[in-house]
Scaffold this motif. Structure first.
Motif, PDB file in Angstrom:
ATOM      1  N   LEU A 167      42.412  34.213  40.768  1.00  0.00           N
ATOM      2  CA  LEU A 167      42.207  35.592  39.623  1.00  0.00           C
ATOM      3  C   LEU A 167      43.576  36.421  40.073  1.00  0.00           C
ATOM      4  CD1 LEU A 167      38.039  36.817  39.317  1.00  0.00           C
ATOM      5  CD2 LEU A 167      40.127  34.409  38.163  1.00  0.00           C
ATOM      6  N   MET A 168      44.315  36.399  39.616  1.00  0.00           N
ATOM      7  CA  MET A 168      45.937  36.799  39.790  1.00  0.00           C
ATOM      8  C   MET A 168      46.433  38.059  38.636  1.00  0.00           C
ATOM      9  SD  MET A 168      48.886  35.446  41.197  1.00  0.00           S
ATOM     10  CE  MET A 168      49.771  35.363  39.533  1.00  0.00           C
ATOM     11  N   ASP A 169      47.225  38.603  38.548  1.00  0.00           N
ATOM     12  CA  ASP A 169      48.131  39.079  37.963  1.00  0.00           C
ATOM     13  C   ASP A 169      49.134  38.991  37.405  1.00  0.00           C
ATOM     14  OD1 ASP A 169      45.996  40.821  37.083  1.00  0.00           O
ATOM     15  OD2 ASP A 169      46.976  43.171  37.611  1.00  0.00           O
ATOM     16  N   ILE A 170      50.003  38.886  36.448  1.00  0.00           N
ATOM     17  CA  ILE A 170      50.976  38.310  35.577  1.00  0.00           C
ATOM     18  C   ILE A 170      51.956  39.044  36.934  1.00  0.00           C
ATOM     19  CG2 ILE A 170      51.281  39.684  33.946  1.00  0.00           C
ATOM     20  CD1 ILE A 170      51.877  36.344  34.296  1.00  0.00           C
ATOM     21  N   ASP A 171      52.206  39.918  37.013  1.00  0.00           N
ATOM     22  CA  ASP A 171      52.932  40.978  37.622  1.00  0.00           C
ATOM     23  C   ASP A 171      53.567  40.080  39.013  1.00  0.00           C
ATOM     24  OD1 ASP A 171      53.727  42.202  35.053  1.00  0.00           O
ATOM     25  OD2 ASP A 171      51.935  43.629  36.092  1.00  0.00           O
ATOM     26  N   PHE A 172      52.946  39.059  39.298  1.00  0.00           N
ATOM     27  CA  PHE A 172      52.166  39.016  41.583  1.00  0.00           C
ATOM     28  C   PHE A 172      53.466  37.668  41.264  1.00  0.00           C
ATOM     29  CE2 PHE A 172      48.974  42.694  41.374  1.00  0.00           C
ATOM     30  CZ  PHE A 172      49.663  42.713  42.968  1.00  0.00           C
ATOM     31  N   LEU A 173      53.731  37.530  41.935  1.00  0.00           N
ATOM     32  CA  LEU A 173      54.790  36.052  42.587  1.00  0.00           C
ATOM     33  C   LEU A 173      53.624  35.366  44.008  1.00  0.00           C
ATOM     34  CD1 LEU A 173      58.426  36.438  42.647  1.00  0.00           C
ATOM     35  CD2 LEU A 173      56.810  35.394  41.015  1.00  0.00           C
ATOM     36  N   ALA A 190      47.538  34.187  53.918  1.00  0.00           N
ATOM     37  CA  ALA A 190      48.014  34.497  52.268  1.00  0.00           C
ATOM     38  C   ALA A 190      48.572  36.100  51.938  1.00  0.00           C
ATOM     39  CB  ALA A 190      46.910  33.995  51.868  1.00  0.00           C
ATOM     40  N   PHE A 191      50.333  35.850  50.817  1.00  0.00           N
ATOM     41  CA  PHE A 191      50.035  36.582  50.233  1.00  0.00           C
ATOM     42  C   PHE A 191      50.660  36.878  49.642  1.00  0.00           C
ATOM     43  CE2 PHE A 191      53.214  35.442  53.419  1.00  0.00           C
ATOM     44  CZ  PHE A 191      54.587  35.666  51.870  1.00  0.00           C
ATOM     45  N   MET A 192      50.491  38.323  48.179  1.00  0.00           N
ATOM     46  CA  MET A 192      51.426  38.021  47.144  1.00  0.00           C
ATOM     47  C   MET A 192      52.450  39.142  47.193  1.00  0.00           C
ATOM     48  SD  MET A 192      48.306  38.216  45.044  1.00  0.00           S
ATOM     49  CE  MET A 192      48.238  38.467  43.339  1.00  0.00           C
ATOM     50  N   ILE A 193      53.269  38.800  46.292  1.00  0.00           N
ATOM     51  CA  ILE A 193      53.988  40.408  46.240  1.00  0.00           C
ATOM     52  C   ILE A 193      53.856  40.867  44.449  1.00  0.00           C
ATOM     53  CG2 ILE A 193      56.057  41.268  46.479  1.00  0.00           C
ATOM     54  CD1 ILE A 193      56.753  38.861  48.712  1.00  0.00           C
ATOM     55  N   HIS A 194      54.242  41.808  44.017  1.00  0.00           N
ATOM     56  CA  HIS A 194      53.463  42.045  42.868  1.00  0.00           C
ATOM     57  C   HIS A 194      55.345  43.125  42.397  1.00  0.00           C
ATOM     58  CE1 HIS A 194      53.824  45.790  40.220  1.00  0.00           C
ATOM     59  NE2 HIS A 194      53.311  44.869  39.187  1.00  0.00           N
ATOM     60  N   MET A 195      55.957  41.860  41.619  1.00  0.00           N
ATOM     61  CA  MET A 195      57.234  42.569  41.417  1.00  0.00           C
ATOM     62  C   MET A 195      57.417  44.135  40.160  1.00  0.00           C
ATOM     63  SD  MET A 195      58.666  39.843  42.921  1.00  0.00           S
ATOM     64  CE  MET A 195      60.061  40.704  41.880  1.00  0.00           C
ATOM     65  N   MET A 221      59.164  32.124  36.721  1.00  0.00           N
ATOM     66  CA  MET A 221      59.117  32.487  38.088  1.00  0.00           C
ATOM     67  C   MET A 221      58.124  32.690  39.355  1.00  0.00           C
ATOM     68  SD  MET A 221      60.680  36.459  37.816  1.00  0.00           S
ATOM     69  CE  MET A 221      61.323  36.537  39.666  1.00  0.00           C
ATOM     70  N   ILE A 222      57.001  32.341  38.431  1.00  0.00           N
ATOM     71  CA  ILE A 222      55.515  31.678  39.176  1.00  0.00           C
ATOM     72  C   ILE A 222      55.771  30.295  38.953  1.00  0.00           C
ATOM     73  CG2 ILE A 222      52.692  31.682  38.357  1.00  0.00           C
ATOM     74  CD1 ILE A 222      53.297  34.320  37.150  1.00  0.00           C
ATOM     75  N   CYS A 223      55.798  29.724  38.013  1.00  0.00           N
ATOM     76  CA  CYS A 223      55.431  28.262  38.385  1.00  0.00           C
ATOM     77  C   CYS A 223      57.257  27.964  39.572  1.00  0.00           C
ATOM     78  CB  CYS A 223      56.713  27.996  37.415  1.00  0.00           C
ATOM     79  SG  CYS A 223      55.264  28.146  35.150  1.00  0.00           S
ATOM     80  N   LYS A 224      57.850  28.840  39.695  1.00  0.00           N
ATOM     81  CA  LYS A 224      58.857  28.040  41.117  1.00  0.00           C
ATOM     82  C   LYS A 224      57.606  28.632  42.028  1.00  0.00           C
ATOM     83  CE  LYS A 224      63.439  28.382  38.818  1.00  0.00           C
ATOM     84  NZ  LYS A 224      64.416  29.461  39.346  1.00  0.00           N
ATOM     85  N   HIS A 225      57.027  29.487  42.550  1.00  0.00           N
ATOM     86  CA  HIS A 225      55.669  29.750  43.638  1.00  0.00           C
ATOM     87  C   HIS A 225      54.883  29.134  43.334  1.00  0.00           C
ATOM     88  CE1 HIS A 225      58.207  33.241  44.906  1.00  0.00           C
ATOM     89  NE2 HIS A 225      58.807  33.259  44.443  1.00  0.00           N
TER      90      HIS A 225
END
Length: 743
Positions: A548-554, A688-693, A477-481
């Motif tokens: 620097l990001m956490d894996i649960d975010f897109l 910019a933004f990111m969303i936690h799944m 999923m992250i690779c697509k983003h």
């Protein structure tokens, strides 16, 4: 033909008959030794009569055993001859004799204590040529199989390219196996020695480097075992090392005969192999007497031979093996033929099944086919299981001491030992403190990775994060983003690392991405070492900047390109800034991901999205000032506040994370405090933004919520962190302690 079959049948019947007689005699002798007769008779003559009978039977028993062994050898030879279509079997005869020796040794094991094959603490030298990511993984499995059986100190001499050097140097330093020493040699410096030789083999130029070992290895090294990377040991390597003692004065190379008809030239029409002695020899396992090879001018010898043969054959088909065989053909006295079980070759057209009768006969398995584990062989399942055992074996269990052997002290080991001795086992936070000191094995760049060109991408940025097996589904999923480079630290066991390898190789999306660095940190201990993982991923990011990001975010679509533009606009090359990417979350597992800021704000107003952790941990992201962000069109500065933990873009050489914080709690907060103490300017990006799944709670957050002692220890660690800040930054650090007390 009929006579031959009758002869074999007679031998078989005779062998079976003698075996039955042997069993009967054993039973009779056993009964006599116990003082019982098969015929009930009075003991009129005393014990002397029975002693005479027993001696006579024992003599007969020895005679029968000798005859039985002779028949079995004849039968084995006739079977080999039949399978080879009547060819002379001079080369295989030694293997049959070795089989007889194995039988005799097995029979004697119960009567005497087996002596060590080499002195207990004698150092064994092993050389391996390794290049690239895949070969580095193979080396680890080979080394595991050696360490599992070994009883002696080992010195590995690794001839590597720059990629394998970085991977294996980090791995061995973090593995910290006692009585194991590692030296590295630059394979690229040896390429000019062999680059003039055309080679068709899949190993490429690195498949020829073993020819140069007399030059590459230290001049004071007299003997070495040379191994291919696709080898698996099923016994102690000291047994192989002991064979050096059997060499004559002229023998300088120990090899196993090639177990196929390749060098006989009859595999297909117009097949023209290099010259070889009989079937030739396989160079997957080599014993080299380096001192004597240098004395006889080995370098000039193989060069002249190669030049002569290349005039007619134009290239090698089996790399160094062709040249070794051509030299041996010319000078047979150089070679000592090793028993075939020291290199059981699983190549195409292999005849290795003639080499062994029982599993216990096997010493070394050689996967020398391009098909590797998919090769066809009657016993391939057995060999595959042996290989998989070491592939998935927990390498931490191989960190065992060799008692009675003094090892050269290492500064890292001594420092760790002293720190462990200081720890108080009665300390309520002992488990936390001890696990902070664990040295985890690290395998960098576990999969193929494209080299980075720094001159081409001045403002390039790498996404940096960490994960365990339960978050693996987020990768695709992250690779697509995010189409840019990534550096990921994966916390896994040895077995899980292999599962991940299969997952990545089967994924159409992941297998085509060569700009992702996967770094395996092997699992050990009871806490999740989150900040250690972040540091591994951070230190091995190859670009000037990191996200620097956490894996649960897109991340939002297009964030990679937006960040690169923002880095240039903010002149981050000459300033100390941390760019903040605002975080949001959804409680829905299925989400129509917003394609723009306007679409995100609509979803936010409709309740489909929320600002991150607003209902659980407001302080964590409140300083981002979401109200201002809604209408902002340009970046804006914010001030540090207590417990602030945004997701940021910084230079790759930024301060590392504090590894005292394990599991859940204060692991990101402490890093932002460190940045603020070093006067980083915090700037929020407006577009910019990111969303936690959503996902199930981690094991560590569950422990934090349920354990009062866990929370108490976290509080203690925070206090110690503030004390360390005061020591490093003086009075400037007082504001962090004051802010903490005001909460």
């Amino acid at each position: 033909m009929l006579c031959s079959l009758r002869g074999k049948l007679k031998l078989l019947v005779a062998a079976v008959s003698l075996s039955v007689l042997l069993i009967c005699l054993y039973m009779l002798v056993g009964n006599l030794e116990c003082g019982e007769s098969l015929l009930v008779q009075p003991h009129l003559e005393g014990l002397s009569t029975w002693d005479l009978q027993r001696k006579a039977l024992e003599a007969r028993l020895e005679k029968v055993e000798s005859e039985n062994q002779r028949l079995w050898v004849q039968l084995g030879q006739s079977q080999v001859k039949g399978k080879d279509g009547g060819h002379a079997n001079e080369q295989w005869a030694s293997s049959v004799e070795d089989g007889e020796a194995v039988e005799k040794e097995r029979a004697n094991q119960s009567e005497c204590i087996k002596q060590p094959v080499v002195p207990k603490c004698e150092l064994i030298h092993v050389a391996i040529v390794c290049a690239g990511h895949d070969s580095s993984r193979d080396v680890v499995t080979l080394v595991k199989s050696i360490l599992f059986h070994r009883k002696n100190p080992l010195h590995f001499h690794l001839i590597t390219d720059s990629v394998a050097h970085r991977i294996l140097d980090t791995l061995f330093q973090s593995w910290m196996v006692p009585s194991v020493y590692v030296s590295f040699y630059n394979a690229d410096e040896l390429k000019p020695e062999i680059s003039w030789i055309p080679n068709k083999h899949y190993s490429g130029i690195y498949g020829l480097i073993k020819l140069t070992l007399t030059k590459a290895l230290p001049s004071d090294l007299s003997r070495v075992i040379v191994l291919d990377t696709d080898i698996t040991f099923a016994t102690d390597i000291a047994e192989l090392w002991s064979i050096f003692r059997k060499f004559s004065d002229t023998q300088v190379i120990g090899l196993v005969e090639n177990q196929s008809d390749w060098y006989l030239g009859n595999l297909w029409k117009n097949h023209k192999p290099w010259p070889a002695l009989g079937r030739g020899f396989n160079t997957g396992v080599i014993l080299l007497v380096l001192e004597k090879l240098r004395n006889i001018g080995w370098e000039q010898m193989w060069r002249l031979t190669a030049e002569r043969e290349l005039m007619n054959l134009f290239s090698t088909s089996l790399a160094d093996q062709d040249i070794f065989n051509a030299v041996i053909k010319q000078t047979p006295a150089l070679v000592f033929q090793l028993p075939c079980y020291w290199n059981v070759q699983l190549s195409d057209h292999t005849l290795s099944e003639q080499c062994y009768r029982e599993v216990s006969d096997l010493k070394v398995i050689h996967w020398n086919s391009p098909k590797k584990l998919r090769v066809k062989n009657k016993h391939v399942e057995l060999f595959r299981n042996l290989y998989l055992t070491f592939l998935e074996y927990d390498g931490n269990l191989l960190r065992r001491e060799l008692f009675g052997c003094s090892s050269q002290p290492r500064p890292q080991n001594e420092k760790l030992q002293k720190a462990l001795e200081i720890l108080d086992e009665d300390d309520p936070c002992y488990d936390f403190r001890r696990e902070q000191m664990l040295v985890h094995r690290v395998h960098l760049f576990f999969l193929q990775h494209r080299p980075y060109n720094p001159s081409a991408e001045e403002a390039d940025v790498t996404l940096v994060t960490q994960l365990s097996m339960d978050r693996l589904q987020m990768l695709e999923m992250i690779c697509k983003h995010w189409e840019g480079p990534m550096s990921l630290a994966l916390y896994m066991s040895d077995a899980e690392a292999q599962q991940f390898l299969h997952y990545a190789q089967a994924s159409e999306l992941l297998k085509n991405r060569t700009n992702i660095g996967y770094h395996i940190v092997y699992r050990e201990g009871q806490f999740y070492p989150v900040n250690l993982l972040r540091n591994v991923a951070l230190k091995n990011a190859l670009t000037p900047y990191v996200f620097l990001m956490d894996i649960d975010f897109l991340p939002m679509y297009g964030l990679y390109h937006y960040l690169r533009k923002s880095i240039l606009q903010q002149d981050m090359a000459t300033t100390k800034k941390a760019l903040i990417v605002p975080a949001f979350e959804t409680l829905r597992y299925r989400l129509s991901f917003p394609k723009s800021k306007a679409e995100l704000l609509t979803m936010l107003d409709m309740g489909a999205l929320y600002t991150f952790r607003y209902h659980i941990w407001t302080k964590g992201h409140a300083p981002t000032n979401y109200a201002k962000w809604r209408t902002a069109t340009t970046p804006y500065k914010v001030e540090w506040e207590a417990d602030f933990e945004p997701y940021i873009v910084v230079k790759q050489d930024c301060p590392e994370y504090d590894q005292r914080f394990l599991g859940f709690g204060w692991n990101k907060v402490s890093h932002i405090v460190e940045l603020d103490a070093q006067e980083y300017e915090l700037v929020v990006l407006p577009n910019a933004f990111m969303i936690h799944m959503p996902h199930a709670p981690s094991f560590d957050i569950s422990k934090f919520r349920s354990s009062a002692s866990y929370r108490a220890c976290l509080k203690t660690l925070k206090e110690e962190f503030h004390q360390d800040l005061s020591r490093r930054y003086g009075s400037a650090a007082l504001k962090y302690l004051t802010a903490e007390r005001n909460l």
